[in-house]
Design an enzyme around this catalytic site. Structure first.
Site, PDB file in Angstrom:
ATOM      1  N   GLU A 157       9.937   1.049  10.466  1.00 34.40           N
ATOM      2  CA  GLU A 157      10.915   2.118  10.177  1.00 34.40           C
ATOM      3  C   GLU A 157      10.190   3.428  10.431  1.00 34.40           C
ATOM      4  O   GLU A 157       9.374   3.846   9.616  1.00 34.40           O
ATOM      5  CB  GLU A 157      11.395   2.026   8.729  1.00 34.40           C
ATOM      6  CG  GLU A 157      12.161   0.766   8.389  1.00 34.40           C
ATOM      7  CD  GLU A 157      13.551   0.730   8.977  1.00 34.40           C
ATOM      8  OE1 GLU A 157      13.992   1.739   9.558  1.00 34.40           O
ATOM      9  OE2 GLU A 157      14.197  -0.326   8.870  1.00 34.40           O
ATOM     10  N   LYS A 184       0.860  -1.181   0.000  1.00 27.65           N
ATOM     11  CA  LYS A 184       0.000   0.000   0.000  1.00 27.65           C
ATOM     12  C   LYS A 184       0.898   1.233   0.000  1.00 27.65           C
ATOM     13  O   LYS A 184       1.437   1.609   1.030  1.00 27.65           O
ATOM     14  CB  LYS A 184      -0.891   0.023   1.249  1.00 27.65           C
ATOM     15  CG  LYS A 184      -1.946   1.101   1.160  1.00 27.65           C
ATOM     16  CD  LYS A 184      -2.448   1.543   2.512  1.00 27.65           C
ATOM     17  CE  LYS A 184      -1.525   2.533   3.167  1.00 27.65           C
ATOM     18  NZ  LYS A 184      -1.233   3.747   2.377  1.00 27.65           N
TER      19      LYS A 184
HETATM   20  P1  NAD Z   1       2.567   8.486   7.765  1.00 25.63           P
HETATM   21  O1  NAD Z   1       2.775   7.665   8.975  1.00 25.63           O
HETATM   22  O2  NAD Z   1       1.526   9.538   7.784  1.00 25.63           O
HETATM   23  O3  NAD Z   1       2.189   7.544   6.537  1.00 25.63           O
HETATM   24  C1  NAD Z   1       2.989   6.442   6.157  1.00 25.63           C
HETATM   25  C2  NAD Z   1       2.108   5.428   5.480  1.00 25.63           C
HETATM   26  O4  NAD Z   1       1.152   4.961   6.407  1.00 25.63           O
HETATM   27  C3  NAD Z   1       1.320   5.961   4.291  1.00 25.63           C
HETATM   28  O5  NAD Z   1       1.248   4.943   3.311  1.00 25.63           O
HETATM   29  C4  NAD Z   1      -0.043   6.223   4.884  1.00 25.63           C
HETATM   30  O6  NAD Z   1      -1.093   6.128   3.939  1.00 25.63           O
HETATM   31  C5  NAD Z   1      -0.142   5.076   5.874  1.00 25.63           C
HETATM   32  N1  NAD Z   1      -1.093   5.272   6.960  1.00 25.63           N
HETATM   33  C6  NAD Z   1      -1.475   6.423   7.550  1.00 25.63           C
HETATM   34  N2  NAD Z   1      -2.392   6.161   8.516  1.00 25.63           N
HETATM   35  C7  NAD Z   1      -2.575   4.816   8.531  1.00 25.63           C
HETATM   36  C8  NAD Z   1      -3.376   3.932   9.304  1.00 25.63           C
HETATM   37  N3  NAD Z   1      -4.193   4.374  10.256  1.00 25.63           N
HETATM   38  N4  NAD Z   1      -3.286   2.613   9.053  1.00 25.63           N
HETATM   39  C9  NAD Z   1      -2.473   2.150   8.099  1.00 25.63           C
HETATM   40  N5  NAD Z   1      -1.692   2.924   7.334  1.00 25.63           N
HETATM   41  C10 NAD Z   1      -1.744   4.255   7.543  1.00 25.63           C
HETATM   42  O7  NAD Z   1       3.981   9.065   7.374  1.00 25.63           O
HETATM   43  P2  NAD Z   1       4.357   9.965   6.124  1.00 25.63           P
HETATM   44  O8  NAD Z   1       3.990  11.359   6.432  1.00 25.63           O
HETATM   45  O9  NAD Z   1       3.848   9.360   4.848  1.00 25.63           O
HETATM   46  O10 NAD Z   1       5.929   9.770   6.090  1.00 25.63           O
HETATM   47  C11 NAD Z   1       6.759  10.537   6.877  1.00 25.63           C
HETATM   48  C12 NAD Z   1       7.214   9.747   8.090  1.00 25.63           C
HETATM   49  O11 NAD Z   1       7.845   8.545   7.673  1.00 25.63           O
HETATM   50  C13 NAD Z   1       8.241  10.496   8.897  1.00 25.63           C
HETATM   51  O12 NAD Z   1       7.986  10.359  10.267  1.00 25.63           O
HETATM   52  C14 NAD Z   1       9.541   9.797   8.527  1.00 25.63           C
HETATM   53  O13 NAD Z   1      10.551   9.891   9.492  1.00 25.63           O
HETATM   54  C15 NAD Z   1       9.094   8.396   8.345  1.00 25.63           C
HETATM   55  N6  NAD Z   1      10.040   7.654   7.509  1.00 25.63           N
HETATM   56  C16 NAD Z   1      10.821   6.728   8.118  1.00 25.63           C
HETATM   57  C17 NAD Z   1      11.756   6.034   7.378  1.00 25.63           C
HETATM   58  C18 NAD Z   1      12.637   5.021   8.041  1.00 25.63           C
HETATM   59  O14 NAD Z   1      13.181   4.205   7.340  1.00 25.63           O
HETATM   60  N7  NAD Z   1      12.793   5.031   9.358  1.00 25.63           N
HETATM   61  C19 NAD Z   1      11.883   6.273   6.007  1.00 25.63           C
HETATM   62  C20 NAD Z   1      11.062   7.221   5.414  1.00 25.63           C
HETATM   63  C21 NAD Z   1      10.127   7.908   6.186  1.00 25.63           C
END
Ligand code: NAD
Length: 487
Positions: A257, A181
């Site tokens: 992650e 997803k």
């Molecule tokens: P996010 O948590 O809002 O979304 C990430 C993913 O989760 C998206 O696909 C989103 O649609 C999905 N999602 C959101 N709510 C959900 C739910 N209730 N159930 C299931 N899936 C859901 O994060 P973002 O804004 O897309 O990305 C930024 C974040 O990701 C930052 O905190 C960043 O540090 C982190 N990140 C971490 C790594 C790593 O490897 N540690 C790499 C890249 C980004």
């Protein structure tokens, strides 16, 4: 290929059991260009039923894929790697269009993301167990590794290709099937990549793609289904916590992650040229929208003024604009929410007494732009020292001695990556031992590598992606005991 030809070539459906199809309820989601605010195209938006169909397909494909010889699985990944090299420009442009990063950075991501295909292609046939006598000499111990089963992969918008290949490549190499997803803000790269896998010979059901605007209900249903055996998530810590709680019922294997709050320490004995070059990469790559982005620049007080002056000068030479334009080094932020959140963090720090050296105010539209910003003397208590900035804001805090620097660096719930600049080997070694962090750049400003175990401590996550460790996230271990064959 023109932008519109490229967009027209991207599959606009859900991928379920080898077929691109519309959502069961016909729903669609628009994908925007963050540099213009214009709609690029639209794609199908999956319902809960579509998500479960995808899991069904992954479950049916699993026994066949798990039994496929490792070398064949490896060769599929290798063909995908080769195809990606041929189609590098398409993938780079598509990422720039839907995510906004400058084209040069998008090309770098195609290189980095592609390397996961090559690395796990090379690793697939090297998964080995062990055989030997037990210490008592009364039996033989056999240890073998087996694919965990169907996996659910959730990826963020900031690295649309690399976050997908970092999960799909080890899963496929290990013999697992997947439902992925992507973030609804940037689904196009994942769809084009899934089609590339099909072009490389992917059997139906081994990879399924379900973009959705309602990730909560669909994910909850997939995670609650006992056929799912693994959840791998990259995204924010709050969503990671929620998913971990959901995964507890099925005692699912999970990889998380999550967010970061990387300290970037510059000691008085550092090579300042090197530290400034590395700071520009660690902060402004991806317009600051990286989990590995340096969040807090902790600089020894004797060099803080010079570091700030040099960084400010470099920042003035950055060019903000649409990532497709030549010479652009700062793209847009992903959406208006991100611009507002970045502005608030800057305002909070300035109100507390931080000094604004350059940038600081969001640009007028169209597009969601925030300029590269440098803040000096950021006082303790400022929100951006505690929270992930996720924008092009470089915050400098002076320190007096090593103990204080370590205390400040470790003063966070996160622990993804730390950067340290020092000319002293012993000090570098002390930092390796004292900083609470899953990864460390010692005199370098970027650490990611498919051959390395990427991942965090504390609230930054669980598990590792890449390296040998990355493969074992998708394998489970079986230990067998047999009697001494000579007894
Ligand atoms: P996010 O948590 O809002 O979304 C990430 C993913 O989760 C998206 O696909 C989103 O649609 C999905 N999602 C959101 N709510 C959900 C739910 N209730 N159930 C299931 N899936 C859901 O994060 P973002 O804004 O897309 O990305 C930024 C974040 O990701 C930052 O905190 C960043 O540090 C982190 N990140 C971490 C790594 C790593 O490897 N540690 C790499 C890249 C980004």
């Amino acid at each position: 290929m023109t932008e519109s030809e490229l967009l027209a070539s991207v599959p606009d459906g859900l991928l379920v059991d080898g077929q691109w199809r519309p959502a069961s309820d016909g729903a669609r989601v628009d994908v925007l260009d963050p540099a213009t605010g214009q709609v690029l195209t639209s794609v199908a938006s999956a319902s809960v039923a579509d998500g479960l169909d995808a899991l069904d397909a992954a479950d049916r494909a699993f026994p066949g894929w798990a039994a496929t010889p490792a070398r064949e699985r490896a060769e599929l990944l290798r063909r995908a790697f080769d195809l990606l090299q041929e189609r590098r420009e398409e993938f780079a442009l598509l990422m720039t269009l839907e995510m906004g990063k400058p084209l040069a950075e998008a090309r770098t991501e195609v290189g980095y993301g592609g390397e996961f295909l090559r690395w796990f292609s090379e690793s697939a046939a090297h998964v080995q167990g062990r055989y030997g006598a037990n210490p008592e000499g009364t039996g033989r111990m056999i240890v073998t590794h087996h694919p965990v089963g169907p996996c659910y992969l959730i990826t963020p918008w900031n690295f649309p290709l690399a976050m997908a290949t970092r999960k799909i490549a080890p899963a496929l190499a290990a013999g697992c099937t997947v439902v992925i997803k992507p973030a609804a803000l940037t689904p196009l790269t994942t769809s084009l990549f899934a089609q590339l896998l099909i072009d490389a010979g992917l059997p139906p059901g081994v990879v399924n793609v379900v973009t959705t605007t309602a990730p909560g209900p669909m994910s909850e249903a997939i995670i609650a289904d006992p056929r799912l055996r693994k959840l791998s998530f990259t995204g924010s810590t709050p969503v990671g916590r929620l998913l971990l709680a959901q995964a507890a019922d099925g005692v699912l294997r999970t990889s998380m992650e999550l967010g970061g709050n990387a300290p970037f320490l510059v000691f008085a004995d550092a090579d300042l040229d090197r530290a400034v070059d590395a700071a520009m990469i660690a902060k402004f790559r991806n317009t600051g929208q990286a989990c590995t982005a340096a969040n807090r620049f902790l600089v020894h007080s004797s060099i803080a003024a010079e570091f700030t002056a040099r960084i400010t000068e470099r920042v003035r030479s950055l060019t903000m604009g649409r990532g497709t334009e030549p010479g652009v080094t700062i793209g847009p932020l992903i959406d208006e929410k991100a611009v507002a959140a970045t502005g608030q963090l800057v305002q909070d720090a300035v109100e507390r007494g931080a000094r604004l050296h350059v940038g600081g105010t969001a640009s007028d539209g169209p597009g969601t732009f925030f300029p590269a910003t440098v803040l000096g003397n950021v006082p303790p208590g400022s929100a951006l020292l505690r929270e992930e900035i996720f924008g092009p804001v470089l915050a400098i805090v002076p320190f007096e001695d090593e103990d204080q620097a370590v205390a400040m660096a470790n003063d966070t719930e996160y622990g993804l990556v730390s950067y340290v600049f020092t000319g002293s080997l012993a000090r570098g070694q002390r930092m390796v031992e004292r900083l609470r962090t899953g990864m460390m750049g010692l005199n370098v400003g970027a650490v990611s590598n498919p051959a390395a175990p990427f991942g965090g401590w504390q609230s930054s996550g669980l598990g590792r992606e890449g390296g040998e460790e990355g493969m074992h996230e998708y394998l489970q271990t079986k230990y067998t005991l047999t009697p001494d064959p000579f007894a």
